[in-house]
Design a protein around this motif. Structure first.
Motif, PDB file in Angstrom:
ATOM      1  N   ARG A  99       0.826  -1.211   0.000  1.00  0.00           N
ATOM      2  CA  ARG A  99       0.000   0.000   0.000  1.00  0.00           C
ATOM      3  C   ARG A  99       0.861   1.264   0.000  1.00  0.00           C
ATOM      4  N   GLU A 100       0.421   2.245  -0.787  1.00  0.00           N
ATOM      5  CA  GLU A 100       0.991   3.589  -0.726  1.00  0.00           C
ATOM      6  C   GLU A 100       0.278   4.341   0.402  1.00  0.00           C
ATOM      7  N   ASP A 101       0.744   5.539   0.739  1.00  0.00           N
ATOM      8  CA  ASP A 101       0.142   6.346   1.805  1.00  0.00           C
ATOM      9  C   ASP A 101      -1.371   6.471   1.581  1.00  0.00           C
ATOM     10  N   PRO A 102      -2.200   6.007   2.534  1.00  0.00           N
ATOM     11  CA  PRO A 102      -3.654   6.006   2.337  1.00  0.00           C
ATOM     12  C   PRO A 102      -4.356   7.307   2.710  1.00  0.00           C
ATOM     13  N   ARG A 103      -3.635   8.291   3.212  1.00  0.00           N
ATOM     14  CA  ARG A 103      -4.273   9.479   3.771  1.00  0.00           C
ATOM     15  C   ARG A 103      -4.790  10.444   2.699  1.00  0.00           C
ATOM     16  N   ASP A 104      -5.697  11.308   3.121  1.00  0.00           N
ATOM     17  CA  ASP A 104      -6.165  12.400   2.267  1.00  0.00           C
ATOM     18  C   ASP A 104      -5.192  13.564   2.366  1.00  0.00           C
ATOM     19  N   ALA A 105      -5.163  14.379   1.323  1.00  0.00           N
ATOM     20  CA  ALA A 105      -4.285  15.546   1.304  1.00  0.00           C
ATOM     21  C   ALA A 105      -5.091  16.785   0.917  1.00  0.00           C
ATOM     22  N   PHE A 106      -4.803  17.886   1.581  1.00  0.00           N
ATOM     23  CA  PHE A 106      -5.422  19.177   1.247  1.00  0.00           C
ATOM     24  C   PHE A 106      -4.446  19.969   0.381  1.00  0.00           C
ATOM     25  N   CYS A 107      -4.947  20.420  -0.746  1.00  0.00           N
ATOM     26  CA  CYS A 107      -4.159  21.230  -1.665  1.00  0.00           C
ATOM     27  C   CYS A 107      -4.737  22.640  -1.638  1.00  0.00           C
ATOM     28  N   GLY A 108      -4.178  23.473  -0.789  1.00  0.00           N
ATOM     29  CA  GLY A 108      -4.700  24.817  -0.608  1.00  0.00           C
ATOM     30  C   GLY A 108      -4.231  25.772  -1.700  1.00  0.00           C
ATOM     31  N   THR A 109      -5.027  26.799  -1.946  1.00  0.00           N
ATOM     32  CA  THR A 109      -4.693  27.831  -2.924  1.00  0.00           C
ATOM     33  C   THR A 109      -4.655  29.189  -2.229  1.00  0.00           C
ATOM     34  N   ALA A 110      -4.042  30.150  -2.887  1.00  0.00           N
ATOM     35  CA  ALA A 110      -4.018  31.535  -2.402  1.00  0.00           C
ATOM     36  C   ALA A 110      -3.602  31.656  -0.939  1.00  0.00           C
ATOM     37  N   GLY A 111      -2.567  30.904  -0.574  1.00  0.00           N
ATOM     38  CA  GLY A 111      -2.029  31.021   0.782  1.00  0.00           C
ATOM     39  C   GLY A 111      -2.733  30.195   1.834  1.00  0.00           C
ATOM     40  N   GLN A 112      -3.792  29.466   1.457  1.00  0.00           N
ATOM     41  CA  GLN A 112      -4.481  28.601   2.423  1.00  0.00           C
ATOM     42  C   GLN A 112      -3.667  27.323   2.587  1.00  0.00           C
ATOM     43  N   THR A 113      -3.344  26.967   3.821  1.00  0.00           N
ATOM     44  CA  THR A 113      -2.456  25.821   4.024  1.00  0.00           C
ATOM     45  C   THR A 113      -3.084  24.650   4.753  1.00  0.00           C
ATOM     46  N   THR A 114      -4.020  24.892   5.670  1.00  0.00           N
ATOM     47  CA  THR A 114      -4.637  23.797   6.421  1.00  0.00           C
ATOM     48  C   THR A 114      -6.150  23.975   6.467  1.00  0.00           C
ATOM     49  N   VAL A 115      -6.844  22.854   6.634  1.00  0.00           N
ATOM     50  CA  VAL A 115      -8.309  22.895   6.688  1.00  0.00           C
ATOM     51  C   VAL A 115      -8.784  23.686   7.904  1.00  0.00           C
ATOM     52  N   ASP A 116      -8.171  23.460   9.050  1.00  0.00           N
ATOM     53  CA  ASP A 116      -8.632  24.134  10.261  1.00  0.00           C
ATOM     54  C   ASP A 116      -8.424  25.643  10.208  1.00  0.00           C
ATOM     55  N   ALA A 117      -7.452  26.098   9.422  1.00  0.00           N
ATOM     56  CA  ALA A 117      -7.164  27.536   9.348  1.00  0.00           C
ATOM     57  C   ALA A 117      -7.967  28.248   8.273  1.00  0.00           C
ATOM     58  N   LEU A 118      -8.818  27.534   7.562  1.00  0.00           N
ATOM     59  CA  LEU A 118      -9.608  28.168   6.498  1.00  0.00           C
ATOM     60  C   LEU A 118     -10.573  29.191   7.089  1.00  0.00           C
ATOM     61  N   PRO A 119     -10.808  30.298   6.380  1.00  0.00           N
ATOM     62  CA  PRO A 119     -11.747  31.302   6.878  1.00  0.00           C
ATOM     63  C   PRO A 119     -13.179  30.782   6.864  1.00  0.00           C
ATOM     64  N   GLN A 120     -14.022  31.392   7.651  1.00  0.00           N
ATOM     65  CA  GLN A 120     -15.444  31.029   7.716  1.00  0.00           C
ATOM     66  C   GLN A 120     -16.057  31.046   6.321  1.00  0.00           C
ATOM     67  N   GLY A 121     -16.784  29.954   5.989  1.00  0.00           N
ATOM     68  CA  GLY A 121     -17.496  29.902   4.711  1.00  0.00           C
ATOM     69  C   GLY A 121     -16.633  29.615   3.507  1.00  0.00           C
TER      70      GLY A 121
END
Length: 313
Positions: A99-121
């Protein structure tokens, strides 16, 4: 000289996977001739609607499996997470490489780096009911935008639509040399992977002893134990329709640790559970976890989802 024909979808990731399997086969069987039967599946043709509304993930494999049944190919290579729990009569899952790494990855744009740090909405792209459910359960304020197509297409659409980012499989991005677009790899505690995520599924006709023998060295025993548990969970939970569900197993020191999840698409109700036990009981563990989830609310979610307009068996 011995030869094999490998059936595959035509997407860049699918072709990478098929060529990878071809290279593995040639490394174990010097002189083997490998050719590729490239196909477009129904799942590739219907890109304008969410996958759940056009028949579910099996749309990516049915036509490729038919090529095996018809004798137009000897081997089929799939992403295991695209496969339903039941195989067509006469076909076998002959090998699962490591198996390769099974995890999900977030690919942020415009300086967004993590899901928890995303702005409201913030608006996030994904074509997965599982990822949508998990995102909404964690961040109900986020807006989910359906983004389908191959990996490169989804990344391009994310930018074109002005989204804050997209969720994709780490394994696919890694295989395509696109790890540089990842801004966060989500732990399984945050985003429980799909059943079979990161695993290549190699199919052939069960009666074809020659091809089964060629594929035998590609088998990875630990990965097989994990996916046996995960697919046993899937088989009992599928319930005839596409629902947000996850299942991921790890194997260590002869023990399987399997976690599962079933949720409503809006993330308002998510049922989670886990089991542990010996590798020899991998399938039984999957069934036991399914029974546990069903008894604690998953049965109601499955029943309600099956009644929704547009739900397809």
């Amino acid at each position: 000289m011995t030869s094999v024909r490998i059936a595959t979808r035509q997407s860049p990731l699918a072709l990478w996977q098929a060529r990878h399997v071809g290279a593995l086969l040639k490394s174990h069987h010097p002189g083997l001739e490998v050719s590729f039967v490239e196909m477009t599946t129904e799942g590739d043709r219907f890109l304008s609607a969410p996958l759940s509304s056009v028949g579910g993930k099996g749309l990516f494999v049915k036509e490729i499996e038919q090529a095996l049944i018809d004798g137009r190919a000897d081997i089929a290579v799939h992403s295991l997470k695209d496969m339903t729990s039941e195989l067509p009569e006469g076909l076998v899952l002959a090998a699962v490489p490591e198996r390769e790494d099974p995890r999900d990855a977030f690919c942020g744009t415009a300086g967004q780096t993590t899901v928890d740090a995303l702005p409201q909405g913030a608006r996030i792209g994904t074509s997965s009911l599982r990822r949508s459910c998990i995102l909404r359960s964690r961040r109900p304020d986020l807006e989910i935008v359906s983004v389908r197509g191959n990996v490169q297409t989804r990344l391009a659409k994310t930018k074109e639509l002005g989204l804050a980012g997209a969720l994709l499989a780490h394994a696919g991005l890694k295989r395509l040399g696109l790890e540089h677009v990842i801004t966060e790899v989500l732990s399984a505690d945050v985003s429980l992977p799909a059943v079979g995520q990161g695993v290549l599924a190699i199919q052939c006709r069960g009666e074809d002893a020659r091809v089964c023998g060629l594929l035998a060295p590609l088998e990875h025993a630990t990965t097989r134990v994990a996916v046996t548990a995960e697919r046993a969970l899937l088989a009992k939970l599928e319930g005839g329709c596409t629902v947000p569900l996850a299942g991921h197993a790890t194997v260590s020191e002869g023990q399987v640790h399997l976690r599962g999840l079933v949720g409503r698409p809006d993330g308002a109700h998510v049922v989670r559970g886990e089991v542990r036990g010996p590798v020899a009981k991998a399938a039984e563990l999957g069934e036991a976890l399914a029974d546990d989830l069903l008894s604690r609310g998953a049965a109601d979610i499955l029943r309600d989802f099956a009644r929704r307009p547009g739900s397809r068996p």
